[in-house]
Design an enzyme around this catalytic site. Sequence first.
Site, PDB file in Angstrom:
ATOM      1  N   LYS A  15       0.812  -1.201   0.000  1.00 51.75           N
ATOM      2  CA  LYS A  15       0.000   0.000   0.000  1.00 51.75           C
ATOM      3  C   LYS A  15       0.854   1.263   0.000  1.00 51.75           C
ATOM      4  O   LYS A  15       0.671   2.158  -0.826  1.00 51.75           O
ATOM      5  CB  LYS A  15      -0.875  -0.048   1.255  1.00 51.75           C
ATOM      6  CG  LYS A  15      -1.734   1.132   1.507  1.00 51.75           C
ATOM      7  CD  LYS A  15      -2.734   0.783   2.590  1.00 51.75           C
ATOM      8  CE  LYS A  15      -2.071   0.448   3.915  1.00 51.75           C
ATOM      9  NZ  LYS A  15      -1.669   1.642   4.669  1.00 51.75           N
ATOM     10  N   THR A  16       1.797   1.309   0.937  1.00 51.02           N
ATOM     11  CA  THR A  16       2.655   2.479   1.051  1.00 51.02           C
ATOM     12  C   THR A  16       3.472   2.671  -0.220  1.00 51.02           C
ATOM     13  O   THR A  16       3.677   3.788  -0.685  1.00 51.02           O
ATOM     14  CB  THR A  16       3.615   2.325   2.244  1.00 51.02           C
ATOM     15  OG1 THR A  16       2.845   1.917   3.371  1.00 51.02           O
ATOM     16  CG2 THR A  16       4.301   3.620   2.553  1.00 51.02           C
ATOM     17  N   GLU A  56      -5.054   4.996   4.394  1.00 49.96           N
ATOM     18  CA  GLU A  56      -5.920   4.436   5.444  1.00 49.96           C
ATOM     19  C   GLU A  56      -7.321   5.049   5.368  1.00 49.96           C
ATOM     20  O   GLU A  56      -7.880   5.476   6.376  1.00 49.96           O
ATOM     21  CB  GLU A  56      -5.328   4.698   6.830  1.00 49.96           C
ATOM     22  CG  GLU A  56      -3.894   4.238   7.009  1.00 49.96           C
ATOM     23  CD  GLU A  56      -3.756   2.742   7.267  1.00 49.96           C
ATOM     24  OE1 GLU A  56      -4.771   2.012   7.129  1.00 49.96           O
ATOM     25  OE2 GLU A  56      -2.643   2.307   7.591  1.00 49.96           O
ATOM     26  N   GLN A  76      -9.307  -3.570   7.829  1.00 46.41           N
ATOM     27  CA  GLN A  76      -8.442  -2.997   8.860  1.00 46.41           C
ATOM     28  C   GLN A  76      -9.044  -1.738   9.476  1.00 46.41           C
ATOM     29  O   GLN A  76      -8.334  -0.928  10.070  1.00 46.41           O
ATOM     30  CB  GLN A  76      -7.065  -2.691   8.278  1.00 46.41           C
ATOM     31  CG  GLN A  76      -6.312  -3.940   7.888  1.00 46.41           C
ATOM     32  CD  GLN A  76      -4.906  -3.635   7.412  1.00 46.41           C
ATOM     33  OE1 GLN A  76      -4.053  -3.234   8.187  1.00 46.41           O
ATOM     34  NE2 GLN A  76      -4.678  -3.814   6.123  1.00 46.41           N
ATOM     35  N   ARG A 127       0.518  -8.327  11.072  1.00 48.48           N
ATOM     36  CA  ARG A 127       1.767  -7.576  11.285  1.00 48.48           C
ATOM     37  C   ARG A 127       2.972  -8.496  11.150  1.00 48.48           C
ATOM     38  O   ARG A 127       4.100  -8.050  11.001  1.00 48.48           O
ATOM     39  CB  ARG A 127       1.824  -6.937  12.687  1.00 48.48           C
ATOM     40  CG  ARG A 127       0.775  -5.885  13.012  1.00 48.48           C
ATOM     41  CD  ARG A 127       0.647  -4.846  11.978  1.00 48.48           C
ATOM     42  NE  ARG A 127      -0.428  -5.167  11.055  1.00 48.48           N
ATOM     43  CZ  ARG A 127      -0.585  -4.614   9.872  1.00 48.48           C
ATOM     44  NH1 ARG A 127       0.259  -3.709   9.464  1.00 48.48           N
ATOM     45  NH2 ARG A 127      -1.575  -4.966   9.085  1.00 48.48           N
TER      46      ARG A 127
END
Length: 744
Positions: free
Chosen positions: A43-44, A230, A260, A612
């Site tokens: 995503k980043t 987000e 999320q 994570r």
Amino acid sequence: MIDVQPARPVGGLESIPLNQVQIDAVHYEDGPQLVFAGAGTGKTRVLTAKIAFLIERKGLMPNRIFAATFTNKAAREMQERIERLTGVPCKGLWIGTFHSMCARILRREAPSIGYDRSFTIYDRDDQIALMKKVLEACQIDERSMEPRQMLQAVSRFKNACTPPAQITAKAVSFYDREVARVYETYCAMLARLQAMDFDDLITNTVYLFKRNPDIVRRYQNSFDHVLVDEYQDTNTSQFFLVKSLVGDRGCIFVVGDDDQSIYGWRGANVENILTFDKAFPGTRVFKLEQNYRSTQSILEFAHAAIAENTNRADKKLWTSSTNKGEVVVTRYRNDQHEAESVCAGITRLKTSGVKAGDICVLFRTNAQSRSFEDALMRARIPYVIVGATSFYERKEVKDCLAYLRLLVNPMDDMSFSRIMNVPARGLGDKAYELLAGKVREAGRSMLQIITTCDCAFMGARAQNGVGELRTIFSLLSELKEQPEGTPDALLGHLLEISGYLKMLEAEHTEESQARLENIDELLNTLTRWSEQNQGRTLEDFLQEITLATDVDKWEQKGEAVNLMTLHCAKGLEFRAVFLVGLEDGLLPSRLNFEDPAKIEEERRLLYVGVTRARETLECSYAMQRMRFGSVLAMEPSRFVEAIPPQTYRYVDMCRIAPLPPPAPRASAVQSFPSRQAAAREQPVDDFSQDTVSFRIGQHVVHATHGQGRIVNLSGFGDELRLTILFNDGVRRKLMATFADLTSA
DNA sequence: TTGTTTATTCTTTTT
DNA sequence: GAATAAACAA
């Protein structure tokens, strides 16, 4: 538009490895974009590449891009990466949290909504303190309406951008009208104090835009593209903000994952992401489902956990990695046992070459960190707690900051009341009430009154104290105007002339020593900051520290194990994760039992925690836990029970490693032997012939339910109950004497 | 008015 | 069991 002809070698952008979907998302330029990006799907990377694309290929100026991230840390890192990729300096890029960027806008535009540019930002503690004053002013008993609850209501109103007048108009019941009155008073007080709370930063920006068409046009024209990370955790006011920045242009790009979404409780609206295409017609949706982070087994476990949720966009992460890894679920006797064993596991990982900084312990509530701190300390393993009572929340630090805030904003009566009698100068409750009366009468702030009036209405002792304060602030404001009045110099002087240092030095206790050290630390921080931020003001510093997120304050040191809450862990990843305290009442929290939607959010929290982990994941729960200073029996989390057992390896530490004999605390042992202690001491009784054939972890076959494994035993003899986790994933409690069981 | 003791309530999660 | 509020003595 223009056809993209990369005539020159494109160094930057292409050095980011992207898969086809990611490339498509980055290169798309025909309107609004929604990228569903599951955990660990890059995503980043996509967001970074998109911004780099806009700058490098489309030639956008960095200062014409608005990008909202979840932490300021992520923003900084992303900005650095973009600079490296494109070679374009991105100082002007608008990237940061919604809160910091709104603060930036409001510092410039404040006069348009009746605020001074030097307004103060109130954090949670300030809000609570103010709310207490509000309830007092409204003559409402704190016990009938809790300050925290009122704040939550106020926050809900603000997040929905509903002004007090509308709430008042709609209020019917007595209670609703009282709440409306509180809301109105709270807002009025904030305005008078020249202060804004966190929600105000967003809503006031929305109001600013709504009431000033020329201003909103100006900002619309100054941004060519708006990006939001987000997006599933944005609330309604943030949606309005985004909408007004974008206008009817399609220049919006959002990334998020409905699985999320874990901030519903603070107003986040999942509908924002689920109905994005309605708000921005012509939206193109991209789905990232290839995971680059975790092993196959972790992903399977994660998927099994989240699949229970009903309200979610259907998707499943996959990986091309052949690294299998393993997920372990462990049962412990109690919280201490859990902490010690996790600690041992950490030591093992470290000897096998995992860096401590790549290990993380995740829990639901901050209070759970304690037992791990103790255990890690004993084992001499360095650790950092992310988000624990931070440095800036310490009393002595907040006192210093209150002095500084007051210097910046003399209207801030909350800060005034915090420090007016610290150190003690004979200004107690009575003096405060007298001053408060004058404030109502004169319509000026407390500091203004004591600096401009002789305060003859007070007692002699109080007048003396007022005189001291007057001197302190006149000296400080004088210094503030001088070129040598740097932020750190101001703090240094303040500590001297206020007598704050003297007060602590006189105490000679361990505590006062620690406080002095903290103040020293603050002074150092401020000095360093002043050097690194030449030309920036005290206001800037104060804003920066109140808007810093927990993760912002965290330096991931290579040699320290990380402890944090599940909420804090969002967006982070670690080689090894210990997900602890998976018990019913904790995860899911007991407070959310009744509401199915909240239960789903708790499940997403588990999902966030699980995803994570890169390589190893150990989930654990304890049968007993210390809470409120007493021992409570706990049941395993319903979420874990719902996960098919073939997706993990179960380890029962209660059987493998029974606790060493209880410490010889004679009275305790004799008067209250626990059930287990009793069972240990008398392994043979009349019923044991029957019960001995049942053991935790034993595999059994039931006549109708089929194969399963005993996960828990309770009661004795005829009362013996077996908790069996059957292979269909369902956990059933059966009476041993009636259950038709055979050993597998 | 100040500092101490006692009683009570409490724990989600955070910008 | 800790943090805060109310109660109380000096």
